[in-house]
Design a protein around this motif. Structure first.
Motif, PDB file in Angstrom:
ATOM      1  N   GLY A   1      19.193  47.065  76.388  1.00 36.81           N
ATOM      2  CA  GLY A   1      19.111  48.451  76.475  1.00 36.81           C
ATOM      3  C   GLY A   1      20.521  49.128  76.563  1.00 36.81           C
ATOM      4  N   THR A   2      21.419  48.150  77.076  1.00 38.18           N
ATOM      5  CA  THR A   2      22.841  48.711  77.149  1.00 38.18           C
ATOM      6  C   THR A   2      23.457  48.891  75.709  1.00 38.18           C
ATOM      7  OG1 THR A   2      22.980  48.142  79.541  1.00 38.18           O
ATOM      8  CG2 THR A   2      25.322  48.436  78.240  1.00 38.18           C
ATOM      9  N   ALA A   3      23.203  47.904  75.105  1.00 38.89           N
ATOM     10  CA  ALA A   3      23.835  47.534  73.801  1.00 38.89           C
ATOM     11  C   ALA A   3      23.056  48.524  72.661  1.00 38.89           C
ATOM     12  CB  ALA A   3      23.559  46.203  73.077  1.00 38.89           C
ATOM     13  N   ALA A   4      21.919  48.614  72.968  1.00 42.00           N
ATOM     14  CA  ALA A   4      21.073  49.857  71.768  1.00 42.00           C
ATOM     15  C   ALA A   4      21.766  51.123  72.019  1.00 42.00           C
ATOM     16  CB  ALA A   4      19.476  49.696  71.885  1.00 42.00           C
ATOM     17  N   ASN A   5      21.980  51.540  73.442  1.00 43.09           N
ATOM     18  CA  ASN A   5      22.324  52.994  73.699  1.00 43.09           C
ATOM     19  C   ASN A   5      24.079  52.784  73.242  1.00 43.09           C
ATOM     20  OD1 ASN A   5      20.258  53.956  74.665  1.00 43.09           O
ATOM     21  ND2 ASN A   5      20.519  53.110  76.797  1.00 43.09           N
ATOM     22  N   TRP A   6      24.635  51.896  73.658  1.00 46.57           N
ATOM     23  CA  TRP A   6      26.024  51.974  73.110  1.00 46.57           C
ATOM     24  C   TRP A   6      26.217  52.099  71.730  1.00 46.57           C
ATOM     25  CZ3 TRP A   6      29.336  49.178  70.001  1.00 46.57           C
ATOM     26  CH2 TRP A   6      30.747  49.397  70.073  1.00 46.57           C
ATOM     27  N   LEU A   7      25.505  51.350  70.959  1.00 46.66           N
ATOM     28  CA  LEU A   7      25.649  51.354  69.541  1.00 46.66           C
ATOM     29  C   LEU A   7      25.347  52.817  68.893  1.00 46.66           C
ATOM     30  CD1 LEU A   7      25.820  49.050  67.170  1.00 46.66           C
ATOM     31  CD2 LEU A   7      23.429  49.095  66.970  1.00 46.66           C
ATOM     32  N   LEU A   8      24.295  53.374  69.436  1.00 46.90           N
ATOM     33  CA  LEU A   8      23.946  54.669  68.895  1.00 46.90           C
ATOM     34  C   LEU A   8      24.871  55.675  69.426  1.00 46.90           C
ATOM     35  CD1 LEU A   8      20.152  54.506  68.888  1.00 46.90           C
ATOM     36  CD2 LEU A   8      21.730  54.203  67.054  1.00 46.90           C
ATOM     37  N   ASP A   9      25.378  55.592  70.564  1.00 42.61           N
ATOM     38  CA  ASP A   9      26.400  56.470  71.056  1.00 42.61           C
ATOM     39  C   ASP A   9      27.564  56.577  70.570  1.00 42.61           C
ATOM     40  OD1 ASP A   9      24.368  57.246  73.026  1.00 42.61           O
ATOM     41  OD2 ASP A   9      25.051  56.229  74.705  1.00 42.61           O
ATOM     42  N   ASN A  10      27.897  55.242  69.780  1.00 49.40           N
ATOM     43  CA  ASN A  10      29.389  55.268  69.670  1.00 49.40           C
ATOM     44  C   ASN A  10      29.725  55.126  67.802  1.00 49.40           C
ATOM     45  OD1 ASN A  10      31.281  54.865  72.089  1.00 49.40           O
ATOM     46  ND2 ASN A  10      29.415  53.828  72.585  1.00 49.40           N
ATOM     47  N   THR A  11      28.495  54.316  67.318  1.00 47.99           N
ATOM     48  CA  THR A  11      28.608  54.113  66.018  1.00 47.99           C
ATOM     49  C   THR A  11      27.197  54.741  65.219  1.00 47.99           C
ATOM     50  OG1 THR A  11      27.682  51.974  66.306  1.00 47.99           O
ATOM     51  CG2 THR A  11      30.204  52.189  66.351  1.00 47.99           C
TER      52      THR A  11
ATOM     53  N   GLY B   1      16.590  54.733  52.630  1.00 49.78           N
ATOM     54  CA  GLY B   1      16.476  54.415  53.868  1.00 49.78           C
ATOM     55  C   GLY B   1      17.781  54.431  54.566  1.00 49.78           C
ATOM     56  N   ALA B   2      18.925  53.942  54.182  1.00 52.42           N
ATOM     57  CA  ALA B   2      20.070  54.058  54.872  1.00 52.42           C
ATOM     58  C   ALA B   2      20.513  55.526  55.192  1.00 52.42           C
ATOM     59  CB  ALA B   2      21.139  53.200  53.986  1.00 52.42           C
ATOM     60  N   ALA B   3      20.413  56.154  54.026  1.00 55.14           N
ATOM     61  CA  ALA B   3      20.651  57.549  54.280  1.00 55.14           C
ATOM     62  C   ALA B   3      19.960  58.351  55.387  1.00 55.14           C
ATOM     63  CB  ALA B   3      20.443  58.605  52.966  1.00 55.14           C
ATOM     64  N   GLY B   4      18.642  57.963  55.414  1.00 47.37           N
ATOM     65  CA  GLY B   4      17.784  58.519  56.400  1.00 47.37           C
ATOM     66  C   GLY B   4      17.980  57.991  57.746  1.00 47.37           C
ATOM     67  N   GLY B   5      18.416  56.563  57.956  1.00 43.59           N
ATOM     68  CA  GLY B   5      18.934  56.192  59.142  1.00 43.59           C
ATOM     69  C   GLY B   5      20.116  56.774  59.502  1.00 43.59           C
ATOM     70  N   ALA B   6      21.153  56.931  58.556  1.00 40.24           N
ATOM     71  CA  ALA B   6      22.497  57.489  59.177  1.00 40.24           C
ATOM     72  C   ALA B   6      22.213  58.913  59.569  1.00 40.24           C
ATOM     73  CB  ALA B   6      23.457  57.530  57.756  1.00 40.24           C
ATOM     74  N   PHE B   7      21.422  59.659  59.206  1.00 42.83           N
ATOM     75  CA  PHE B   7      21.031  61.042  59.762  1.00 42.83           C
ATOM     76  C   PHE B   7      20.639  60.898  60.960  1.00 42.83           C
ATOM     77  CE2 PHE B   7      18.325  64.590  60.282  1.00 42.83           C
ATOM     78  CZ  PHE B   7      19.106  65.530  59.681  1.00 42.83           C
ATOM     79  N   VAL B   8      19.482  60.163  61.282  1.00 44.22           N
ATOM     80  CA  VAL B   8      19.040  60.193  62.765  1.00 44.22           C
ATOM     81  C   VAL B   8      19.929  59.370  63.587  1.00 44.22           C
ATOM     82  CG1 VAL B   8      17.214  59.165  64.193  1.00 44.22           C
ATOM     83  CG2 VAL B   8      16.652  59.896  61.803  1.00 44.22           C
ATOM     84  N   GLY B   9      20.819  58.439  63.059  1.00 45.86           N
ATOM     85  CA  GLY B   9      21.758  57.870  63.905  1.00 45.86           C
ATOM     86  C   GLY B   9      22.910  58.980  64.280  1.00 45.86           C
ATOM     87  N   PHE B  10      23.098  59.665  63.344  1.00 49.76           N
ATOM     88  CA  PHE B  10      24.265  60.608  63.675  1.00 49.76           C
ATOM     89  C   PHE B  10      23.934  61.618  64.975  1.00 49.76           C
ATOM     90  CE2 PHE B  10      25.935  65.138  63.072  1.00 49.76           C
ATOM     91  CZ  PHE B  10      27.318  64.796  62.921  1.00 49.76           C
ATOM     92  N   PHE B  11      22.829  62.038  64.856  1.00 46.47           N
ATOM     93  CA  PHE B  11      22.343  62.855  65.773  1.00 46.47           C
ATOM     94  C   PHE B  11      22.011  62.195  67.287  1.00 46.47           C
ATOM     95  CE2 PHE B  11      21.205  65.826  62.529  1.00 46.47           C
ATOM     96  CZ  PHE B  11      21.471  67.165  63.180  1.00 46.47           C
ATOM     97  N   SER B  12      21.939  60.778  67.239  1.00 46.70           N
ATOM     98  CA  SER B  12      22.127  60.063  68.575  1.00 46.70           C
ATOM     99  C   SER B  12      23.506  59.888  68.929  1.00 46.70           C
ATOM    100  CB  SER B  12      21.453  58.743  68.072  1.00 46.70           C
ATOM    101  OG  SER B  12      20.113  58.633  67.839  1.00 46.70           O
ATOM    102  N   MET B  13      24.418  59.809  67.961  1.00 48.71           N
ATOM    103  CA  MET B  13      25.815  59.926  68.372  1.00 48.71           C
ATOM    104  C   MET B  13      26.265  60.988  69.099  1.00 48.71           C
ATOM    105  SD  MET B  13      28.741  58.488  65.808  1.00 48.71           S
ATOM    106  CE  MET B  13      28.573  59.734  64.657  1.00 48.71           C
TER     107      MET B  13
END
Length: 526
Positions: free
Chosen positions: A294-304, A410-422
């Motif tokens: 859980g910590t790793a998943a949150n850190w990954l999306l919060d920072n990268t 898929g990579a572009a869509g994932g980057a979009f959602v990941g950016f908002f998580s960040m």
């Protein structure tokens, strides 16, 4: 033709192409594939199978997998099993009625030799296709795939209940809906333990009994590693480890315990030894691992977030292609246990959006390939609902380059959602299984439901657009376009066009031509 007759017809078409009932060892299915254990792989007619209208593709693995798509495979499999049973019954009746004893003995010997050869071929094929990592991942998938229907159903009910609570509607009903949605998740460790023991060769009920310790409220009175245990500590990972241990303890007991007391001693020792190790070791260790996930998943999306989404969204289709995406279920389940939703699934779902955009571009580019266009028409609705295998095996993977461009989408869509998580707007799913548009009822996050839905919808749109553009402009070479738009169907279409042109020319010849004075002069050089 009724639905039952249609499904039986599909099964009847498949059976002879896989060598008939005599070549079938086992029949099971997952969400999209009919999985067959075969005695002799050489008897399978791959091209003919792929040519069947209802077959999206085939995958050769530990089992021979025929991709039929969601819903259809669950209806075709019982018909296939019935046909196998009927054919075997007919063969046995014919053997009993037919030949003299000596001839029967000769046939039996021949059958034994064929069975032995088939077993050898099967073993050799399994040895080529299996590595220790692949085998482990498939076992993990086999444990969790049977749980998906309950995860989907309970997840959707949980989402509905949350919506009713937020709106303040049906307050007398929401506690009941909450109980229905949460009951399975509260005891999921028991089901995991049951399936794990079954997969690792132990007695399933003993695996469930050991895993039940993890969710038992009384563990709160026990101290391990200087800390009080809490019910559910370790979650599905602890249940998985406990049941694996129980399977090995049981196997050891079967070897050393005398048969006269086996029925009493083996289950007692299995539960006792595995239970003590679970309480004073596995629960704590698995709890730490779960927390770390859980910590790793949150850190990954919060920072990268954007980069992580790019990588995860881009690589998920190859995992689906190999059938290994199910191995991520323990991670999703762990996140749902901890946070109430998994932040990884919406990002991974973008791979399906890229696949849909890719398929639409293929449809546009191959205007004269009726076969591929028909496949896309039938598979696209499932693609919008997040089931990508029909489009993968029926369209992008056979074409080659479009599979890569689908991954780009898929990579572009994932980057979009990941950016908002960040930037702090996390999008999660309360259950696993659905994807694409089917994931909307399961969405949850750390902001309002409206924002969560908007981010996810934006990601899908980006995946569609980028997958379409990448495929339309880079998915085909000039030669591919010529080859794929040429064939029996395209030739007949071209012939009809040529006939139309010839008719037009004939009509124009019948019209009086212009006089030289009336005819416009052609520009020089033409």
């Amino acid at each position: 033709m009724s639905t039952d007759n249609t499904n039986r017809a599909i099964a009847a078409a498949i059976l002879p192409l896989v060598g008939g009932a005599a070549n079938i060892d086992s029949v099971v299915h997952c969400m999209t594939r009919l999985r067959l254990g075969l005695r002799d792989r050489r008897l399978v007619q791959d091209e003919a199978l792929v040519g069947l209208p209802d077959v999206m593709g085939v995958v050769e693995d530990e089992t021979y997998q025929i991709v039929l798509g969601p819903g259809k495979v669950a209806r075709v499999t019982p018909e296939f099993e019935a046909l196998v049973a009927e054919e075997r019954a007919e063969e046995r009746a014919a053997e009993r009625a037919a030949e003299p004893e000596e001839s029967a003995t000769s046939q039996a010997l021949t059958a034994d030799e064929l069975a032995e050869r088939g077993a050898e071929l099967k073993a050799a094929q399994k040895a080529r296709n299996q590595t220790s990592v692949k085998l482990f991942l498939r076992r993990i998938a086999n444990i969790f795939v049977p749980l998906i229907p309950a995860l989907i159903g309970c997840g959707i009910i949980a989402g509905l209940n949350g919506l009713l609570i937020n709106l303040g509607w049906l307050t007398a009903v929401t506690p009941a809906l909450g109980a229905i949605a949460s009951g399975f998740m509260a005891l999921i460790a028991v089901f995991v333990g049951f399936n794990t023991a079954k997969e690792f060769g132990g007695t399933p009920i003993l695996g469930g009994a050991v895993a039940a310790i993890i969710v038992y409220a009384g563990v709160a009175n026990i101290e391990a590693f200087g800390q009080k245990l809490s019910p559910g500590q370790g979650g599905v990972l602890g249940a998985l480890a406990a049941a694996v241990l129980a399977s090995y303890v049981e196997k050891w007991c079967r070897k050393v315990v005398p048969e006269a007391v086996d029925v009493l001693v083996t289950p007692t020792l299995t539960v006792l030894v595995s239970g003590l190790v679970t309480i004073f070791g596995l629960m704590f260790v698995a709890g730490e691992v779960s927390t770390a996930i859980g910590t790793a998943a949150n850190w990954l999306l919060d920072n990268t977030g954007a980069f992580a989404g790019l990588v995860l969204g881009g690589l998920f289709l190859p995992l689906v292609m190999l059938g290994l995406h199910q191995a991520l279920i323990p991670i999703h389940t762990t996140l749902i246990e901890q946070q109430g939703y998994t932040v990884l699934l919406p990002i991974l779902a973008m791979a399906g959006a890229g696949q849909v955009g890719c398929a639409i571009a293929v449809f546009k580019r191959l205007k004269r390939n009726n076969s591929i266009r028909t496949t896309i028409r039938s598979a696209l609705p499932a693609g919008f609902l997040g089931v990508g295998e029909p489009l993968i095996y029926g369209v992008s993977l056979p074409l080659g380059r479009p599979f890569i461009t689908a991954c780009v989408g898929g990579a572009a869509g994932g980057a979009f959602v990941g950016f908002f998580s960040m930037v702090g707007d996390k999008v999660g799913s309360t259950a696993i299984g659905p994807s694409g548009w089917a994931l909307f009822p399961l969405l949850d996050g750390n902001k309002g439901l409206g924002e969560t839905i908007a981010v996810y919808a934006g990601g899908l749109l980006v995946g569609y657009v980028v997958g379409f553009a990448a495929t339309y402009f880079f998915g085909f070479s000039k030669q591919m376009l010529v080859d794929l738009n040429t064939g029996p169907e395209a030739d007949s279409e071209a012939d009809s066009e040529a006939d139309s042109e010839a008719d037009s020319e004939a009509d124009s010849e019948a019209v009086p031509s212009e006089s030289p004075a009336e005819r416009p002069k052609e520009p020089a050089g033409v």
